[in-house]
Design a protein around this motif. Structure first.
Motif, PDB file in Angstrom:
ATOM      1  N   MET A 129       0.834  -1.201   0.000  1.00  0.00           N
ATOM      2  CA  MET A 129       0.000   0.000   0.000  1.00  0.00           C
ATOM      3  C   MET A 129       0.867   1.249   0.000  1.00  0.00           C
ATOM      4  O   MET A 129       1.682   1.455   0.893  1.00  0.00           O
ATOM      5  N   SER A 130       0.689   2.100  -1.006  1.00  0.00           N
ATOM      6  CA  SER A 130       1.516   3.295  -1.142  1.00  0.00           C
ATOM      7  C   SER A 130       1.017   4.406  -0.228  1.00  0.00           C
ATOM      8  O   SER A 130      -0.131   4.404   0.229  1.00  0.00           O
ATOM      9  N   ALA A 131       1.896   5.378   0.003  1.00  0.00           N
ATOM     10  CA  ALA A 131       1.520   6.536   0.818  1.00  0.00           C
ATOM     11  C   ALA A 131       0.388   7.312   0.153  1.00  0.00           C
ATOM     12  O   ALA A 131      -0.497   7.850   0.833  1.00  0.00           O
ATOM     13  N   GLU A 132       0.385   7.346  -1.179  1.00  0.00           N
ATOM     14  CA  GLU A 132      -0.671   8.057  -1.902  1.00  0.00           C
ATOM     15  C   GLU A 132      -2.032   7.401  -1.658  1.00  0.00           C
ATOM     16  O   GLU A 132      -3.034   8.091  -1.442  1.00  0.00           O
ATOM     17  N   GLU A 133      -2.068   6.071  -1.681  1.00  0.00           N
ATOM     18  CA  GLU A 133      -3.322   5.367  -1.411  1.00  0.00           C
ATOM     19  C   GLU A 133      -3.788   5.622   0.018  1.00  0.00           C
ATOM     20  O   GLU A 133      -4.985   5.779   0.276  1.00  0.00           O
ATOM     21  N   ARG A 134      -2.848   5.650   0.942  1.00  0.00           N
ATOM     22  CA  ARG A 134      -3.200   5.904   2.337  1.00  0.00           C
ATOM     23  C   ARG A 134      -3.824   7.294   2.499  1.00  0.00           C
ATOM     24  O   ARG A 134      -4.805   7.471   3.224  1.00  0.00           O
ATOM     25  N   GLU A 135      -3.258   8.273   1.825  1.00  0.00           N
ATOM     26  CA  GLU A 135      -3.807   9.628   1.898  1.00  0.00           C
ATOM     27  C   GLU A 135      -5.210   9.682   1.298  1.00  0.00           C
ATOM     28  O   GLU A 135      -6.111  10.340   1.838  1.00  0.00           O
ATOM     29  N   LYS A 136      -5.400   8.979   0.186  1.00  0.00           N
ATOM     30  CA  LYS A 136      -6.728   8.940  -0.432  1.00  0.00           C
ATOM     31  C   LYS A 136      -7.741   8.284   0.503  1.00  0.00           C
ATOM     32  O   LYS A 136      -8.895   8.722   0.592  1.00  0.00           O
ATOM     33  N   LEU A 137      -7.309   7.241   1.184  1.00  0.00           N
ATOM     34  CA  LEU A 137      -8.199   6.545   2.113  1.00  0.00           C
ATOM     35  C   LEU A 137      -8.645   7.474   3.234  1.00  0.00           C
ATOM     36  O   LEU A 137      -9.834   7.529   3.583  1.00  0.00           O
ATOM     37  N   ASP A 138      -7.711   8.227   3.800  1.00  0.00           N
ATOM     38  CA  ASP A 138      -8.063   9.193   4.846  1.00  0.00           C
ATOM     39  C   ASP A 138      -9.034  10.245   4.313  1.00  0.00           C
ATOM     40  O   ASP A 138     -10.015  10.606   4.974  1.00  0.00           O
ATOM     41  N   THR A 139      -8.746  10.740   3.111  1.00  0.00           N
ATOM     42  CA  THR A 139      -9.595  11.776   2.517  1.00  0.00           C
ATOM     43  C   THR A 139     -11.007  11.262   2.284  1.00  0.00           C
ATOM     44  O   THR A 139     -12.000  11.946   2.574  1.00  0.00           O
ATOM     45  N   LEU A 140     -11.117  10.037   1.775  1.00  0.00           N
ATOM     46  CA  LEU A 140     -12.439   9.468   1.515  1.00  0.00           C
ATOM     47  C   LEU A 140     -13.186   9.160   2.806  1.00  0.00           C
ATOM     48  O   LEU A 140     -14.411   9.304   2.872  1.00  0.00           O
ATOM     49  N   GLU A 141     -12.460   8.736   3.829  1.00  0.00           N
ATOM     50  CA  GLU A 141     -13.117   8.473   5.116  1.00  0.00           C
ATOM     51  C   GLU A 141     -13.737   9.752   5.656  1.00  0.00           C
ATOM     52  O   GLU A 141     -14.874   9.750   6.145  1.00  0.00           O
ATOM     53  N   ARG A 142     -13.010  10.860   5.552  1.00  0.00           N
ATOM     54  CA  ARG A 142     -13.556  12.139   6.015  1.00  0.00           C
ATOM     55  C   ARG A 142     -14.713  12.592   5.127  1.00  0.00           C
ATOM     56  O   ARG A 142     -15.692  13.169   5.605  1.00  0.00           O
ATOM     57  N   ALA A 143     -14.604  12.321   3.828  1.00  0.00           N
ATOM     58  CA  ALA A 143     -15.683  12.698   2.908  1.00  0.00           C
ATOM     59  C   ALA A 143     -16.958  11.924   3.219  1.00  0.00           C
ATOM     60  O   ALA A 143     -18.066  12.468   3.124  1.00  0.00           O
ATOM     61  N   CYS A 144     -16.811  10.646   3.601  1.00  0.00           N
ATOM     62  CA  CYS A 144     -17.981   9.851   4.000  1.00  0.00           C
ATOM     63  C   CYS A 144     -18.627  10.444   5.244  1.00  0.00           C
ATOM     64  O   CYS A 144     -19.855  10.585   5.319  1.00  0.00           O
ATOM     65  N   GLU A 145     -17.797  10.780   6.222  1.00  0.00           N
ATOM     66  CA  GLU A 145     -18.326  11.299   7.485  1.00  0.00           C
ATOM     67  C   GLU A 145     -18.976  12.667   7.304  1.00  0.00           C
ATOM     68  O   GLU A 145     -20.053  12.940   7.851  1.00  0.00           O
ATOM     69  N   ASP A 146     -18.322  13.537   6.523  1.00  0.00           N
ATOM     70  CA  ASP A 146     -18.818  14.908   6.356  1.00  0.00           C
ATOM     71  C   ASP A 146     -19.784  15.052   5.189  1.00  0.00           C
ATOM     72  O   ASP A 146     -20.270  16.147   4.919  1.00  0.00           O
ATOM     73  N   ARG A 147     -20.030  13.942   4.467  1.00  0.00           N
ATOM     74  CA  ARG A 147     -20.973  13.927   3.338  1.00  0.00           C
ATOM     75  C   ARG A 147     -20.592  14.958   2.283  1.00  0.00           C
ATOM     76  O   ARG A 147     -21.394  15.814   1.890  1.00  0.00           O
ATOM     77  N   LEU A 148     -19.355  14.840   1.820  1.00  0.00           N
ATOM     78  CA  LEU A 148     -18.831  15.768   0.826  1.00  0.00           C
ATOM     79  C   LEU A 148     -18.935  15.152  -0.569  1.00  0.00           C
ATOM     80  O   LEU A 148     -18.383  14.073  -0.823  1.00  0.00           O
ATOM     81  N   VAL A 149     -19.629  15.813  -1.462  1.00  0.00           N
ATOM     82  CA  VAL A 149     -19.659  15.361  -2.854  1.00  0.00           C
ATOM     83  C   VAL A 149     -18.230  15.423  -3.395  1.00  0.00           C
ATOM     84  O   VAL A 149     -17.538  16.436  -3.238  1.00  0.00           O
ATOM     85  N   THR A 150     -17.787  14.327  -4.008  1.00  0.00           N
ATOM     86  CA  THR A 150     -16.387  14.216  -4.407  1.00  0.00           C
ATOM     87  C   THR A 150     -16.268  13.855  -5.883  1.00  0.00           C
ATOM     88  O   THR A 150     -16.950  12.945  -6.364  1.00  0.00           O
ATOM     89  N   ALA A 151     -15.408  14.578  -6.593  1.00  0.00           N
ATOM     90  CA  ALA A 151     -15.151  14.314  -8.011  1.00  0.00           C
ATOM     91  C   ALA A 151     -13.946  13.390  -8.137  1.00  0.00           C
ATOM     92  O   ALA A 151     -12.905  13.622  -7.514  1.00  0.00           O
ATOM     93  N   LEU A 152     -14.091  12.340  -8.952  1.00  0.00           N
ATOM     94  CA  LEU A 152     -13.024  11.364  -9.146  1.00  0.00           C
ATOM     95  C   LEU A 152     -12.603  11.313 -10.606  1.00  0.00           C
ATOM     96  O   LEU A 152     -13.445  11.358 -11.505  1.00  0.00           O
ATOM     97  N   ALA A 153     -11.305  11.188 -10.824  1.00  0.00           N
ATOM     98  CA  ALA A 153     -10.785  10.797 -12.134  1.00  0.00           C
ATOM     99  C   ALA A 153     -10.405   9.332 -11.989  1.00  0.00           C
ATOM    100  O   ALA A 153      -9.479   8.996 -11.244  1.00  0.00           O
ATOM    101  N   TYR A 154     -11.127   8.455 -12.695  1.00  0.00           N
ATOM    102  CA  TYR A 154     -11.035   7.022 -12.422  1.00  0.00           C
ATOM    103  C   TYR A 154     -10.670   6.252 -13.681  1.00  0.00           C
ATOM    104  O   TYR A 154     -11.087   6.602 -14.791  1.00  0.00           O
ATOM    105  N   THR A 155      -9.893   5.186 -13.496  1.00  0.00           N
ATOM    106  CA  THR A 155      -9.547   4.277 -14.583  1.00  0.00           C
ATOM    107  C   THR A 155     -10.045   2.888 -14.223  1.00  0.00           C
ATOM    108  O   THR A 155      -9.664   2.343 -13.181  1.00  0.00           O
ATOM    109  N   ASP A 156     -10.903   2.310 -15.073  1.00  0.00           N
ATOM    110  CA  ASP A 156     -11.484   1.016 -14.735  1.00  0.00           C
ATOM    111  C   ASP A 156     -10.531  -0.131 -15.075  1.00  0.00           C
ATOM    112  O   ASP A 156      -9.397   0.088 -15.526  1.00  0.00           O
ATOM    113  N   ALA A 157     -10.997  -1.367 -14.871  1.00  0.00           N
ATOM    114  CA  ALA A 157     -10.142  -2.545 -15.055  1.00  0.00           C
ATOM    115  C   ALA A 157      -9.676  -2.704 -16.496  1.00  0.00           C
ATOM    116  O   ALA A 157      -8.628  -3.313 -16.761  1.00  0.00           O
ATOM    117  N   GLU A 158     -10.446  -2.169 -17.459  1.00  0.00           N
ATOM    118  CA  GLU A 158     -10.064  -2.265 -18.873  1.00  0.00           C
ATOM    119  C   GLU A 158      -9.172  -1.114 -19.317  1.00  0.00           C
ATOM    120  O   GLU A 158      -8.789  -1.027 -20.480  1.00  0.00           O
TER     121      GLU A 158
END
Length: 240
Positions: A129-158
């Protein structure tokens, strides 16, 4: 179980701030509901701030506390193992908090229990697990708690790139990778996004309120209805 121990356990179950029924307490403590009713009445008579009534449920008002509790041998092992797993696979803030919690627990344990805590040989290597992933995890946990609409740039399995805005609802760990469960505003449906496939992630500045059909419980119900998990599976776990 001694009655004093049972009363203590009732208080611990009610400290979580969630409404709990006598039936659930009776099942967990392996006694009758009538016994639970008597125990709660006795606790209330001694000043323990428990609100509720038979047939509805009980909840404890905030601010009530007890002296530090004692832990059994198995509870100590579970606490250490859990803290080490969070340290290995959680966010940076989560990992730090897990270690600090263990230090606090250690300070209130008697010598024999403290020695047991230090002797637990359960490890969880964190090399994947990279430090970048850890930071994202913390950010998303806070976003879940504070109910923050979040924009993602995502790449799927393909390998296809997509931009999504979500209501982040919860996080799932799959024994090697994390996903965020969210209500996708683009698809108007629930979606799960692997954190290691998220490129950039930005709060939009907007917040959301839970709506019927778009909550985490609705997602769980959908999973059960689709046969993704066995009927009756408890996603939240006992007392959580």
């Amino acid at each position: 179980m001694r009655r004093a121990d049972r009363l203590f356990q009732i208080v611990q179950h009610l400290r979580g701030g969630r409404l709990t029924t006598a039936a659930r307490l009776a099942e967990q403590l392996e006694v009758s509901e009538r016994t639970i009713y008597r125990d709660i009445a006795d606790l209330q008579s001694t000043g323990v701030p428990i609100d509720g009534e038979a047939g509805v449920g009980y909840i404890m008002r905030e601010g009530f506390d007890l002296p530090p509790m004692m832990f059994t041998r198995d509870e100590i092992v579970a606490l250490v193992a859990g803290a080490r797993m969070v340290s290995a696979w959680g966010g940076i803030a989560m990992a730090r908090a897990a270690q600090e919690a263990l230090v606090k627990i250690e300070t209130v344990l008697p010598d024999t229990a403290r020695a047991r805590l230090k002797s637990v040989e359960i490890r969880a290597p964190a090399h994947r697990m990279s430090a970048e992933e850890r930071e994202k995890l913390d950010t998303l946990e806070r976003a879940c708690e504070d109910r923050l609409v979040t924009a993602l740039a995502y790449t799927d399995a393909e390998g296809a790139a997509t931009d999504r805005s979500i209501w982040p609802l919860g996080l799932w760990f799959w024994g090697g990778s994390w996903t965020v469960i969210g209500w996708c505003l683009k698809r108007e449906d629930f979606r799960m996004f692997r954190i290691d496939r998220i490129g950039t992630m930005t709060p939009t500045g907007a917040t959301f309120r839970p709506e019927k059909g778009k909550t985490l419980r609705d997602f769980y119900a959908q999973m059960i209805a689709c046969g993704e998990v066995p009927k009756g599976f408890d996603f939240l776990g006992p007392g959580i």
